[in-house]
Scaffold this active site. Structure first.
Site, PDB file in Angstrom:
ATOM      1  N   GLY A   1      39.996  37.698  39.807  1.00  0.00           N
ATOM      2  CA  GLY A   1      39.193  38.515  40.569  1.00  0.00           C
ATOM      3  C   GLY A   1      37.605  38.314  40.440  1.00  0.00           C
TER       4      GLY A   1
ATOM      5  CG  ASP B   1      52.908  30.639  48.008  1.00  0.00           C
ATOM      6  OD1 ASP B   1      51.858  30.170  48.636  1.00  0.00           O
ATOM      7  OD2 ASP B   1      53.833  29.855  47.737  1.00  0.00           O
TER       8      ASP B   1
ATOM      9  CG  ASP C   1      37.661  29.204  43.719  1.00  0.00           C
ATOM     10  OD1 ASP C   1      37.206  28.407  44.123  1.00  0.00           O
ATOM     11  OD2 ASP C   1      37.502  29.905  42.364  1.00  0.00           O
TER      12      ASP C   1
ATOM     13  CE  LYS D   1      37.895  25.838  43.247  1.00  0.00           C
ATOM     14  NZ  LYS D   1      38.885  25.949  42.084  1.00  0.00           N
TER      15      LYS D   1
END
EC number: 2.1.1.166
Length: 210
Positions: A65, A98, A122, A162
């Site tokens: 978080g 998911d 991320d 990322k």
């Protein structure tokens, strides 16, 4: 500080020792952030002014978080998603599912209730230790997040994801440069030096022509 508990595996002792000696971990604890990753987003935001009050933001791979906390603290409306659960956070709607499930995009869109100003990811797969395999797997997640971002971003919006060392694959990078005014790769200071991670940041979404 050294970890002396011999009952732990060597890899676990090294990880714990790194955590105990990591200044960003200590700062995250002092600031009340869920993770040191919060400082990665803070640094990118300071450079590129990604987050403003009132924005709609989607946080993919949100657990535990940290990124959602940073965005919410700046007055944004945040919807986070992750396979892992997170403890409730004020001002943040969270979906435990998911992202690669077929129903995840629609659930995110419904929960956000309007176009997004920023999609940030991320997400990362479990690493195998085989560099080329790991790169292919994370790029699969990045591409899925990017395709989703194109569906939900309003013109002028931004995308952050990322990637691993080697950056963004040429084909996807070319798409980003076509769809956004600016595309950069950034390795925040809060990323560990030995880590292969970096982030691709695309700003100024041009919108998709019908």
């Amino acid at each position: 500080m050294k970890v002396k508990n011999k009952s732990l595996k060597l890899s676990s002792r090294r990880w714990l020792q790194r955590q105990l000696n990591d200044p960003y971990v200590l700062e995250a604890q002092k600031a009340g952030f869920r993770s040191r990753a919060a400082f990665k987003l803070i640094e990118m935001d300071e450079q590129l002014h990604l987050i403003r009050p009132g924005m709609n933001i989607i946080d993919l791979g949100a657990a535990p978080g940290g990124w959602s906390q940073v965005a919410a603290a700046k007055g944004a409306h945040v919807v986070g998603l992750d396979l892992l659960p997170i403890d409730p956070l004020p001002g943040i709607a969270f979906l435990q599912m998911d992202f690669m499930n077929d129903d995840a995009p629609e659930a995110l869109i419904t929960t956000l209730d309007g176009p997004a100003d920023l999609v940030m990811s991320d997400m990362a797969p479990n690493t195998t230790g085989h560099q080329s395999t790991d790169h292919i797997r994370i790029m699969g997640l990045v591409e899925a997040a990017y395709d989703f971002a194109l569906e939900v971003l309003r013109p002028g919006g931004s995308f952050v994801a990322k990637v691993f060392q080697g950056g963004t694959q040429a084909e996807l990078l070319a798409r980003m440069k076509r769809d956004f005014k600016s595309v950069k790769h950034i390795k925040p200071k809060a990323s560990r030096k030995e880590s292969a991670e970096q982030y691709v940041v695309a700003t100024g979404f041009k919108g998709i022509s019908e």
